[in-house]
Design a protein around this motif. Structure first.
Motif, PDB file in Angstrom:
ATOM      1  N   GLU A   1      15.153  -8.608   2.435  1.00 43.78           N
ATOM      2  CA  GLU A   1      13.942  -9.177   1.692  1.00 43.78           C
ATOM      3  C   GLU A   1      12.990  -8.192   1.133  1.00 43.78           C
ATOM      4  O   GLU A   1      13.471  -6.801   1.390  1.00 43.78           O
ATOM      5  CB  GLU A   1      13.073 -10.362   2.729  1.00 43.78           C
ATOM      6  CG  GLU A   1      13.834 -11.324   3.079  1.00 43.78           C
ATOM      7  CD  GLU A   1      12.988 -12.438   3.805  1.00 43.78           C
ATOM      8  OE1 GLU A   1      13.354 -13.556   4.102  1.00 43.78           O
ATOM      9  OE2 GLU A   1      12.144 -11.728   4.738  1.00 43.78           O
ATOM     10  N   SER A   2      11.852  -8.579   0.490  1.00 42.57           N
ATOM     11  CA  SER A   2      11.113  -7.434  -0.235  1.00 42.57           C
ATOM     12  C   SER A   2       9.695  -7.796   0.055  1.00 42.57           C
ATOM     13  O   SER A   2       9.155  -8.847   0.567  1.00 42.57           O
ATOM     14  CB  SER A   2      11.154  -7.866  -1.717  1.00 42.57           C
ATOM     15  OG  SER A   2      12.507  -7.687  -2.356  1.00 42.57           O
ATOM     16  N   LEU A   3       9.100  -6.691  -0.156  1.00 40.19           N
ATOM     17  CA  LEU A   3       7.224  -6.610   0.120  1.00 40.19           C
ATOM     18  C   LEU A   3       6.945  -5.707  -0.939  1.00 40.19           C
ATOM     19  O   LEU A   3       7.484  -4.691  -1.580  1.00 40.19           O
ATOM     20  CB  LEU A   3       7.041  -5.985   1.435  1.00 40.19           C
ATOM     21  CG  LEU A   3       7.189  -6.933   2.593  1.00 40.19           C
ATOM     22  CD1 LEU A   3       7.070  -5.963   3.732  1.00 40.19           C
ATOM     23  CD2 LEU A   3       6.245  -8.283   2.476  1.00 40.19           C
ATOM     24  N   ARG A   4       5.639  -5.982  -1.372  1.00 33.99           N
ATOM     25  CA  ARG A   4       4.893  -5.059  -2.493  1.00 33.99           C
ATOM     26  C   ARG A   4       3.762  -4.501  -1.569  1.00 33.99           C
ATOM     27  O   ARG A   4       2.728  -5.477  -1.214  1.00 33.99           O
ATOM     28  CB  ARG A   4       4.803  -6.062  -3.613  1.00 33.99           C
ATOM     29  CG  ARG A   4       4.165  -5.133  -4.566  1.00 33.99           C
ATOM     30  CD  ARG A   4       3.867  -5.678  -6.041  1.00 33.99           C
ATOM     31  NE  ARG A   4       3.342  -4.760  -7.159  1.00 33.99           N
ATOM     32  CZ  ARG A   4       2.113  -4.805  -7.725  1.00 33.99           C
ATOM     33  NH1 ARG A   4       1.196  -5.843  -7.270  1.00 33.99           N
ATOM     34  NH2 ARG A   4       1.874  -4.080  -8.758  1.00 33.99           N
ATOM     35  N   LEU A   5       3.618  -3.456  -1.313  1.00 35.07           N
ATOM     36  CA  LEU A   5       2.405  -2.916  -1.118  1.00 35.07           C
ATOM     37  C   LEU A   5       1.379  -2.346  -2.079  1.00 35.07           C
ATOM     38  O   LEU A   5       1.852  -1.733  -2.959  1.00 35.07           O
ATOM     39  CB  LEU A   5       2.778  -1.651  -0.054  1.00 35.07           C
ATOM     40  CG  LEU A   5       3.999  -1.820   1.052  1.00 35.07           C
ATOM     41  CD1 LEU A   5       3.943  -0.485   1.829  1.00 35.07           C
ATOM     42  CD2 LEU A   5       3.347  -2.850   1.840  1.00 35.07           C
ATOM     43  N   SER A   6       0.055  -2.451  -1.767  1.00 32.40           N
ATOM     44  CA  SER A   6      -0.808  -1.915  -2.551  1.00 32.40           C
ATOM     45  C   SER A   6      -1.849  -0.942  -1.726  1.00 32.40           C
ATOM     46  O   SER A   6      -1.972  -1.015  -0.732  1.00 32.40           O
ATOM     47  CB  SER A   6      -1.551  -3.263  -3.020  1.00 32.40           C
ATOM     48  OG  SER A   6      -0.947  -4.078  -3.674  1.00 32.40           O
ATOM     49  N   CYS A   7      -2.189   0.026  -2.589  1.00 34.34           N
ATOM     50  CA  CYS A   7      -3.381   0.806  -2.376  1.00 34.34           C
ATOM     51  C   CYS A   7      -4.425   1.033  -3.101  1.00 34.34           C
ATOM     52  O   CYS A   7      -4.156   1.192  -4.420  1.00 34.34           O
ATOM     53  CB  CYS A   7      -2.699   2.080  -1.795  1.00 34.34           C
ATOM     54  SG  CYS A   7      -3.748   3.587  -1.585  1.00 34.34           S
ATOM     55  N   VAL A   8      -5.561   0.883  -2.689  1.00 32.33           N
ATOM     56  CA  VAL A   8      -6.740   0.810  -3.527  1.00 32.33           C
ATOM     57  C   VAL A   8      -7.840   1.919  -3.081  1.00 32.33           C
ATOM     58  O   VAL A   8      -7.971   1.926  -1.731  1.00 32.33           O
ATOM     59  CB  VAL A   8      -7.428  -0.491  -3.580  1.00 32.33           C
ATOM     60  CG1 VAL A   8      -8.747  -0.275  -4.716  1.00 32.33           C
ATOM     61  CG2 VAL A   8      -6.733  -1.648  -4.187  1.00 32.33           C
ATOM     62  N   ALA A   9      -8.203   2.682  -3.705  1.00 29.97           N
ATOM     63  CA  ALA A   9      -9.148   3.738  -3.467  1.00 29.97           C
ATOM     64  C   ALA A   9     -10.511   3.381  -3.908  1.00 29.97           C
ATOM     65  O   ALA A   9     -10.593   2.538  -4.882  1.00 29.97           O
ATOM     66  CB  ALA A   9      -9.098   5.010  -4.217  1.00 29.97           C
TER      67      ALA A   9
END
Length: 115
Positions: free
Chosen positions: A16-24
């Motif tokens: 399966e898939s995942l999408r990670l996000s990172c915000v500063a």
């Protein structure tokens, strides 16, 4: 002080898939090489992908062809699209500058891949 906030992790099955996000929290990205790191239990933190300001990307051998890093400087954000996940991808994932000095580490986001 600038803070990094990672999100998007979860529990998925192999393949399966995942999408990670990172915000500063501040405008600190634009000229920096941004990276995604991961730390599995009992192992050292390792870089899995990084992206230059202009968009050139590099990947660790064990994620090449499966993971895609991208960035949106206007949103102070960096992303990691993870496809064809494997149990060995299980770890806490973090973003930060590739090169020291780095920002304080965020809390990370847990990715767990079941077989």
């Amino acid at each position: 002080q600038v803070h990094l906030v990672e999100s998007g992790g979860g529990l998925v099955q192999a393949g399966e898939s995942l999408r990670l996000s990172c915000v500063a929290s501040g405008s600190i990205f634009s000229t920096k090489i941004m990276a995604w790191f991961r730390q599995a239990p009992g192992k050292q933190r390792e870089s899995v992908a990084h992206i230059f300001a202009a968009g050139t990307t590099y990947y660790a051998n064990d994620v090449k062809g499966r993971f895609t890093i991208s960035r949106d400087n206007a949103r102070n954000s960096v992303y990691l699209q993870m496809n064809s996940l494997k149990p060995e991808d299980t770890a806490v994932y973090y973003c930060n500058y590739l090169i020291q000095p780095r920002l304080p580490w965020g809390q990370g986001t847990q990715v767990t891949v079941s077989s």
